[in-house]
Design a protein around this motif. Structure first.
Motif, PDB file in Angstrom:
ATOM      1  N   CYS A 188      -5.464   0.162   5.162  1.00  0.00           N
ATOM      2  CA  CYS A 188      -4.752   0.785   4.038  1.00  0.00           C
ATOM      3  C   CYS A 188      -5.718   1.205   2.933  1.00  0.00           C
ATOM      4  O   CYS A 188      -5.545   2.265   2.334  1.00  0.00           O
ATOM      5  CB  CYS A 188      -3.690  -0.171   3.501  1.00  0.00           C
ATOM      6  SG  CYS A 188      -2.316  -0.434   4.632  1.00  0.00           S
ATOM      7  N   SER A 235       2.150   1.954  -3.375  1.00  0.00           N
ATOM      8  CA  SER A 235       1.113   2.593  -4.192  1.00  0.00           C
ATOM      9  C   SER A 235       0.989   4.073  -3.861  1.00  0.00           C
ATOM     10  O   SER A 235       0.817   4.907  -4.756  1.00  0.00           O
ATOM     11  CB  SER A 235      -0.237   1.906  -3.961  1.00  0.00           C
ATOM     12  OG  SER A 235      -0.201   0.585  -4.425  1.00  0.00           O
ATOM     13  N   ALA A 236       1.078   4.401  -2.582  1.00  0.00           N
ATOM     14  CA  ALA A 236       1.001   5.806  -2.170  1.00  0.00           C
ATOM     15  C   ALA A 236       2.162   6.606  -2.746  1.00  0.00           C
ATOM     16  O   ALA A 236       1.982   7.735  -3.229  1.00  0.00           O
ATOM     17  CB  ALA A 236       0.979   5.901  -0.641  1.00  0.00           C
ATOM     18  N   ALA A 280       0.834  -1.208   0.000  1.00  0.00           N
ATOM     19  CA  ALA A 280       0.000   0.000   0.000  1.00  0.00           C
ATOM     20  C   ALA A 280       0.869   1.258   0.000  1.00  0.00           C
ATOM     21  O   ALA A 280       0.567   2.230  -0.702  1.00  0.00           O
ATOM     22  CB  ALA A 280      -0.934  -0.004   1.204  1.00  0.00           C
ATOM     23  N   LEU A 330      -5.970   4.804   1.412  1.00  0.00           N
ATOM     24  CA  LEU A 330      -5.720   5.031  -0.005  1.00  0.00           C
ATOM     25  C   LEU A 330      -6.902   5.710  -0.699  1.00  0.00           C
ATOM     26  O   LEU A 330      -6.723   6.536  -1.592  1.00  0.00           O
ATOM     27  CB  LEU A 330      -5.417   3.707  -0.722  1.00  0.00           C
ATOM     28  CG  LEU A 330      -4.003   3.167  -0.573  1.00  0.00           C
ATOM     29  CD1 LEU A 330      -3.925   1.744  -1.109  1.00  0.00           C
ATOM     30  CD2 LEU A 330      -2.996   4.055  -1.266  1.00  0.00           C
TER      31      LEU A 330
END
Length: 108
Positions: A102, A63-64, A60, A106
């Motif tokens: 998460c 991805s952030a 996660a 997100l």
């Protein structure tokens, strides 16, 4: 025998928390690639030791970073990663709980 495994697991978790704390202290000065490299090292250690919750959070956080999150947002993600390592549970349910947290972060 179980105690020896527990001691080893505690040492691994302590090492991971130390790595996360070091990243957190320097995150504002680190390039995105350097953060990603550090996260990959943490993910590999977590994978070798069955710490699924940490693996979930690393994905996660990757991805952030890819979305461009920086600064205080990264510090927040590292806090979640620290919690995932320190939760003490290697169960699939713990990984699912952190995945849900998460997802909220997100998409929030």
């Amino acid at each position: 025998m179980a105690l020896a495994g527990h001691d080893r697991g505690g040492a691994i978790r302590a090492e991971l928390v130390a790595r996360i704390d070091a990243m957190d202290a320097r995150a504002d000065r680190m390039a995105t690639g350097e953060i990603a490299d550090q996260l990959e090292a943490i993910r590999r250690i977590a994978a070798r030791n069955g710490i699924g919750a940490a693996i979930t959070v690393v994905h996660a956080l990757d991805s952030a970073l890819a979305r461009g999150e920086r600064g205080p947002l990264v510090h927040g993600w590292l806090g979640i990663l620290r919690d995932a390592v320190g939760c003490g549970s290697d169960s699939p349910q713990a990984a699912d709980t952190f995945a849900a947290a998460c997802a909220v972060r997100l998409n929030g």
